[in-house]
Design an enzyme around this catalytic site. Structure first.
Site, PDB file in Angstrom:
ATOM      1  N   ASN A  32      29.901   1.342   4.950  1.00 36.82           N
ATOM      2  CA  ASN A  32      29.001   0.257   5.648  1.00 36.82           C
ATOM      3  C   ASN A  32      27.844   0.601   6.325  1.00 36.82           C
ATOM      4  O   ASN A  32      26.760  -0.138   6.125  1.00 36.82           O
ATOM      5  CB  ASN A  32      30.188  -0.116   6.806  1.00 36.82           C
ATOM      6  CG  ASN A  32      29.437  -1.065   7.601  1.00 36.82           C
ATOM      7  OD1 ASN A  32      28.560  -1.085   8.494  1.00 36.82           O
ATOM      8  ND2 ASN A  32      29.950  -2.418   7.413  1.00 36.82           N
ATOM      9  N   LYS A  67      22.673  -1.408  11.602  1.00 37.52           N
ATOM     10  CA  LYS A  67      23.721  -2.471  11.927  1.00 37.52           C
ATOM     11  C   LYS A  67      23.236  -3.499  13.238  1.00 37.52           C
ATOM     12  O   LYS A  67      23.833  -3.010  14.022  1.00 37.52           O
ATOM     13  CB  LYS A  67      25.275  -1.986  11.857  1.00 37.52           C
ATOM     14  CG  LYS A  67      25.409  -1.348  10.780  1.00 37.52           C
ATOM     15  CD  LYS A  67      25.556  -2.017   9.589  1.00 37.52           C
ATOM     16  CE  LYS A  67      26.243  -3.067   9.398  1.00 37.52           C
ATOM     17  NZ  LYS A  67      26.255  -3.719   8.020  1.00 37.52           N
ATOM     18  N   ASP A 112      33.189  -1.030  11.482  1.00 31.11           N
ATOM     19  CA  ASP A 112      34.081  -1.982  10.203  1.00 31.11           C
ATOM     20  C   ASP A 112      35.278  -1.049   9.515  1.00 31.11           C
ATOM     21  O   ASP A 112      35.497  -1.614   8.471  1.00 31.11           O
ATOM     22  CB  ASP A 112      33.189  -2.603   9.393  1.00 31.11           C
ATOM     23  CG  ASP A 112      32.494  -3.832   9.899  1.00 31.11           C
ATOM     24  OD1 ASP A 112      32.821  -4.130  11.094  1.00 31.11           O
ATOM     25  OD2 ASP A 112      31.562  -4.355   9.105  1.00 31.11           O
TER      26      ASP A 112
END
Length: 290
Positions: free
Chosen positions: A24, A58, A251
């Site tokens: 991720n 992110k 995540d």
């Protein structure tokens, strides 16, 4: 631009599908390099075209305390090293128009996050880099919205666009995947990708000790969604993969274990080769006669 067109054509021609995969977020250079090596080895063995994925930032986190990554400058240096070392095309996401030029100088595919799929200025700035643009469908959007989003990229002068299904909000803390969307999104007249990991998020559905929430997920159902997607006949599979998902900083509940990647991909290839999902079913509605 020529290299983007060539890659885009290669991905469109992928048989049975292409793969966008990786952790991720960039946790460290060492970790990303390790993941890129292992995932490439598997994709080469299975003869699947691979674009390596990881994020430098992110920005859309549930909590301000969440890990975000190394940032633009350091993150792009690491992705550039992955690209050079393993001869892999790279996909990463942007969140602001100002990031597009720098990101376009390194990666091969610029990804537009789902929450930003209708942001015209961002789509245009990404398009003007000449790179392939992967637009994730907003969790709040009908599939028809992606026709307009893809057209914004084309009007800006870039024909290299694809759209990605990543689930639809079902109440406050859950997503569902409507398989009809894989068919309806073809109306955007471009490759359709299935994100089989984010689509199993449970946004802000996990309560934390000491207060606050984080996103949970249904990792066990990743094979279910992936099998459905390839049976319908998507062009590409997007999946986040981790060597230690229980300890992934971002995540974790929806990252697929690296040790099971080859096994799952092999099954998906077999399903994709058996199905006729990429070809529309020709219906004959004339009266049936004995």
């Amino acid at each position: 631009m020529n290299s983007s067109v060539a890659l885009f054509n290669d991905l469109k021609a992928a048989d049975p599908f292409f793969l966008l995969a990786g952790p991720n977020v960039i946790e460290s250079e060492e970790h990303v390099m390790k993941m890129a090596k292992h995932i490439k080895d598997i994709s080469v063995k299975l003869r699947l075209p691979l674009v390596f994925k990881s994020s430098f930032d992110k920005a859309n986190r549930t909590s301000s305390k969440s890990f975000r990554g190394p940032g633009l400058e350091e993150g792009l240096k690491i992705l550039e090293k992955v690209k050079a070392t393993y001869d892999l095309p790279i996909v990463t996401d942007v969140h602001e128009s100002s990031q597009c030029e720098a990101v376009g100088g390194v990666v091969d595919i610029i990804q537009i996050p789902a929450f930003l799929c209708r942001q015209t200025d961002l789509l245009v700035a990404a398009a003007k880099t000449g790179k392939i643009i992967n637009i994730k469908k907003g969790q709040f959007c009908a599939p028809s919205v992606m026709v307009n989003s893809a057209e914004k990229v084309r009007i800006a002068g870039n024909q290299n666009v694809m759209v990605c299904e990543r689930g639809t909000m079902f109440g406050y803390n859950d997503l569902i995947v409507d398989p009809r969307n894989f068919e309806w999104m073809r109306e955007a007249n471009c490759p359709v990708v299935a994100d089989v990991t984010h689509s199993l998020q449970q946004p802000a559905g996990k309560k934390l000790e000491g207060g606050g929430v984080a996103s949970g997920g249904l990792r066990d159902l990743i094979p279910c969604i992936a099998r459905t997607a390839v049976a319908v006949g998507v062009d590409g599979i997007f999946m986040e993969v981790h060597d230690d998902p229980l300890n992934a900083p971002v995540d974790g509940p929806t990252q697929w274990p690296l040790r099971h990647l080859e096994e799952l991909l092999q099954e998906l290839i077999e399903i994709a080769r058996a199905t006729k999902g990429k070809k529309p079913f020709k219906l004959d509605l004339t009266p049936y006669r004995d």
